[in-house]
Design an enzyme around this catalytic site. Structure first.
Site, PDB file in Angstrom:
ATOM      1  N   GLN A  22      -8.338  -0.074   9.990  1.00 46.88           N
ATOM      2  CA  GLN A  22      -8.151   0.222   8.577  1.00 46.88           C
ATOM      3  C   GLN A  22      -7.619  -1.024   7.899  1.00 46.88           C
ATOM      4  O   GLN A  22      -6.853  -1.786   8.495  1.00 46.88           O
ATOM      5  CB  GLN A  22      -7.185   1.396   8.398  1.00 46.88           C
ATOM      6  CG  GLN A  22      -7.923   2.718   8.520  1.00 46.88           C
ATOM      7  CD  GLN A  22      -7.004   3.900   8.367  1.00 46.88           C
ATOM      8  OE1 GLN A  22      -6.102   4.077   9.168  1.00 46.88           O
ATOM      9  NE2 GLN A  22      -7.234   4.698   7.349  1.00 46.88           N
ATOM     10  N   SER A  23      -8.019  -1.225   6.638  1.00 49.42           N
ATOM     11  CA  SER A  23      -7.820  -2.534   6.004  1.00 49.42           C
ATOM     12  C   SER A  23      -6.370  -2.901   5.764  1.00 49.42           C
ATOM     13  O   SER A  23      -5.986  -4.055   5.861  1.00 49.42           O
ATOM     14  CB  SER A  23      -8.556  -2.595   4.676  1.00 49.42           C
ATOM     15  OG  SER A  23      -9.917  -2.485   4.919  1.00 49.42           O
ATOM     16  N   SER A  24      -5.564  -1.916   5.391  1.00 48.31           N
ATOM     17  CA  SER A  24      -4.191  -2.301   5.068  1.00 48.31           C
ATOM     18  C   SER A  24      -3.227  -1.350   5.752  1.00 48.31           C
ATOM     19  O   SER A  24      -3.573  -0.235   6.121  1.00 48.31           O
ATOM     20  CB  SER A  24      -3.981  -2.263   3.556  1.00 48.31           C
ATOM     21  OG  SER A  24      -4.058  -0.932   3.116  1.00 48.31           O
TER      22      SER A  24
END
Ligand SMILES: [Zn+2]
Length: 696
Positions: A22-24
């Protein structure tokens, strides 16, 4: 071909790799649904025939963007394992999880095709070796990369429009807060305001960020900071001021009441790593002056930037001037070569008495190219001349300066005291509040009571520390100046030349004084003097001509007056007599030492000063051999005659040598003379023992 048919025994013989990302970190903690769906793909692998224990989950890249593979350790491991032929299948919720960058994505596809590895996402199972699947995966990769762009564009568009109006809420530096209406205002805490005001004032007074840090440390002052995240987010705490805090405050336009956005840009290196760069002012996306209240004016902000740039220039490529340092060279950091325009460096050489003498040299080009230095000169004369010029310029202003210095000192001391008193007040308030909380709690609720008790103790310690700091500063004489002290400062400052020349004045302070009045100095050395063009702020130019200082051999040359005296004395004296007279007259050699026969002999030989012997010989006096030849006797006879006083000689230097006047006659024969006297004595009945008529 349906999905199951694509899976062969060969695939099943290898491991299944499930890639989760997941990106962040925000998404990782908040969007748990996406994470659950990603981990659920494991069931898909099991359904396709892989045993659960052979499904390897790679979730090392949580919180990493898919825009680049550079910092994604997990993705790199996945690619490595695929290329080694360990993976039968790669699973990811959607291909954007694997990569949002076409280069990374196609590399993975290529490797999967070569190693006959399947790819599975939520929509289906693909064999990258088959042209249709490859086409579809390629398309998905392209869409995934484009999607990233559109997401960014949508977010950025809104942000930029808001920022252009100065309405985008960004995190404010400590000392500025949003009021309930969302407007930026100064922190209502007067302690915070005072600390920031003190920082900017100290920088204006000293012109150096390091000096600000030292001033805060010396006065025992703390600097505010706020917790940004965590359970204490928004709470204020106090830290020892650090150099980076000062630079951050000085470089931040918000303290000057200016709104800005887009001051930095991120740059991606060829290896995929990104870093941020500060853009030049004219390239900032948004800069709105006077957008909200600040601690300094925008003009002051600009002036501070200029000062910082000038300070930094001392480390730059072409160093024109630097902050003053401890060495005795007064003009250190201000001297420019008049021949080539480069900055000159300071060297020191030690004198016999141990004192350090500055030399200014233009040697950069010489060092770089292995050629002789452009020019080099002794700095003592130039330093003295420039100091004299500065004092001359300064004297009419002296009293005014003294008063300003005195009142500023008083103001700064009072300001520091106010801040310290504020610290004590704040700590007292916090301790009172902690005490109330502690007393209000139900004592049987041990968990809460213990925590509150610890907090109360902590606040009490802080209060004691703050009180200590305050008391110590008062005792250390940081109290405002008394009228007596003010009078003394006035008296000192009124006589700045004396203050400047006082050996107790630190060199650094002298240099700072010089810098207040001088922008730079250009030096040109000619054969017999040094030309110093002194540029003052505002462009006034003074040109000084300083005699070129003596070279070492010149400095140690015996003065001409002494040489003349020696010449005069040697006309009638031997070396040893001359030495005695010179030392009696306290004449000294070029090295400042008393004369000796050896040193005088050497000096005369070098300077071609004739000795007494040379002079007498030139006047025609004879050596003992010559006198003996002339009188047709042996040298021994000459000596005997001289002892008897029959002939006269003159003592000169060297092995008790004597010289004789020419034209002396043979003395009468003494034996014959003695006989005659004896006969006369008998004849005239004179007692021979009373004879006194000459040497016997
Ligand atoms: Zn030069």
């Amino acid at each position: 071909m349906n999905d199951a048919a694509k899976v062969t025994a060969q695939h099943l013989g290898r491991d299944a790799y499930l890639y989760v990302r997941q990106s962040s970190l925000h998404q990782v903690t908040r969007n748990t649904e996406s994470a659950r769906r990603q981990y659920d793909l494991r069931g898909r692998a099991v359904a396709l025939g892989w045993p659960a224990e052979r499904v390897i989950v790679i979730d090392a890249d949580q919180g990493q963007s898919g825009a680049s593979a550079a910092d994604r350790e997990g993705f790199q491991r996945l690619v490595a394992d695929v290329s080694l032929g360990r993976a039968g299948i790669v699973l990811g919720l959607e291909c954007s999880r694997l990569a949002r960058n076409n280069a990374d994505w196609h590399r993975l596809l290529e490797l999967c095709a070569l190693r006959d590895t399947l790819i599975c996402d939520e929509d289906g199972l693909y064999d990258p070796g088959q042209v249709n699947d490859r086409l579809l995966l390629g398309l998905k990769g392209t869409i995934s990369e484009a999607e990233l762009h559109y997401i960014r564009a949508r977010l950025q568009g809104g942000i930029l429009a808001k920022a252009a109006r100065g309405e985008l809420r960004v995190r404010l530096p400590v000392g500025l807060v949003y009021d309930p209406a969302g407007r930026v205002c100064l922190d209502p805490d007067s302690g915070v305001q005072q600390a920031l005001a003190h920082l900017f004032q100290t920088f204006q007074a000293t012109g150096s960020a390091t000096a600000v840090v030292k001033a805060f440390a010396a006065q025992g002052l703390k600097f505010p900071a706020r917790h940004v995240t965590g359970p204490h987010a928004g709470e204020l705490y106090w830290i020892a001021l650090r150099h980076d805090n000062v630079l951050f405050a000085l470089h931040n336009p918000r303290y000057a009441g200016a709104y800005f956005y887009g001051r930095r840009r991120s740059v991606t290196d060829l290896d995929g790593r990104t870093r941020t760069q500060v853009k030049p002012r004219e390239q900032w996306t948004v800069l709105i002056e006077d957008a909200h209240p600040g601690y300094i004016s925008f003009d002051q902000f600009e002036a501070n930037q200029a000062t910082l740039t000038a300070n930094a220039a001392s480390r730059g490529d072409d160093r024109r001037s630097g902050p003053p340092r401890e060495g005795p060279a007064l003009l250190q950091g201000l001297v420019v070569c008049g021949k080539c325009g480069k900055r000159m460096t300071v060297n020191y050489h030690a004198r016999c008495d141990g004192s350090l003498m500055p030399d200014y040299a233009c040697q950069r080009e010489g060092i770089a190219t292995g050629t002789p230095p452009c020019q080099a000169m002794s700095g003592a004369g130039v330093d003295a001349a420039v100091a004299a010029l500065v004092l001359e310029q300064l004297t009419p202003l002296a009293l005014e300066t003294a008063l300003a210095v005195s009142s500023e000192l008083a103001q700064r001391t009072e300001h520091a005291n106010r801040i310290r008193a504020g610290h004590v007040q704040r700590a007292q308030h916090a301790a009172d509040a902690a005490r109330r909380r502690y007393l209000a709690v139900d004592p049987t609720n041990r968990l809460v009571a213990d925590t509150l008790e610890a907090d109360y103790n902590h606040r009490l310690r802080e209060l004691a520390d703050a009180q200590d700091d305050h008391d110590r500063a008062q005792r250390a004489g940081n109290a405002p100046l008394t009228s007596d002290q003010q009078e003394r400062i006035c008296a000192l400052a009124a006589d700045l030349p004396a203050l400047f020349n006082d050996p107790a004045t630190p060199l650094r302070e002298r240099k700072r004084l010089i810098r207040l009045l001088i922008t730079d100095i250009t030096l040109i050395k000619t054969s017999d003097h040094i030309l110093a063009h002194v540029r003052m702020p505002g462009g006034t130019l003074h040109t000084l001509t300083v005699p070129r200082s003596l070279r070492a051999w010149e400095a140690h040359t015996t003065p001409a007056a002494t040489i003349a005296r020696i010449d005069e004395l040697l006309a009638d004296h031997t070396y040893d007599e001359t030495v005695a007279i010179l030392n009696q007259e306290r004449q000294r050699s070029g090295w400042g030492k008393p004369f000796t026969v050896a040193s005088l002999t050497q000096l005369c030989k070098k300077r071609g000063i004739p000795s007494l012997r040379d002079r007498l010989r030139a006047a025609g006096m004879l050596t003992i051999q010559e006198a003996a030849d002339q009188l047709a006797v042996t040298p021994a006879t000459i000596k005997i005659w001289q002892r008897r006083g029959d002939i006269t000689g003159r003592r000169v230097d060297g092995r008790r040598e004597h010289l004789y006047h020419p034209g002396q006659t043979r003395p009468p024969d003494h034996r014959r003379r003695a006989r005659q006297h004896l006969t006369q004595a008998v004849d005239t009945d004179i007692n021979p023992t009373t004879y006194t008529g000459g040497a016997v």
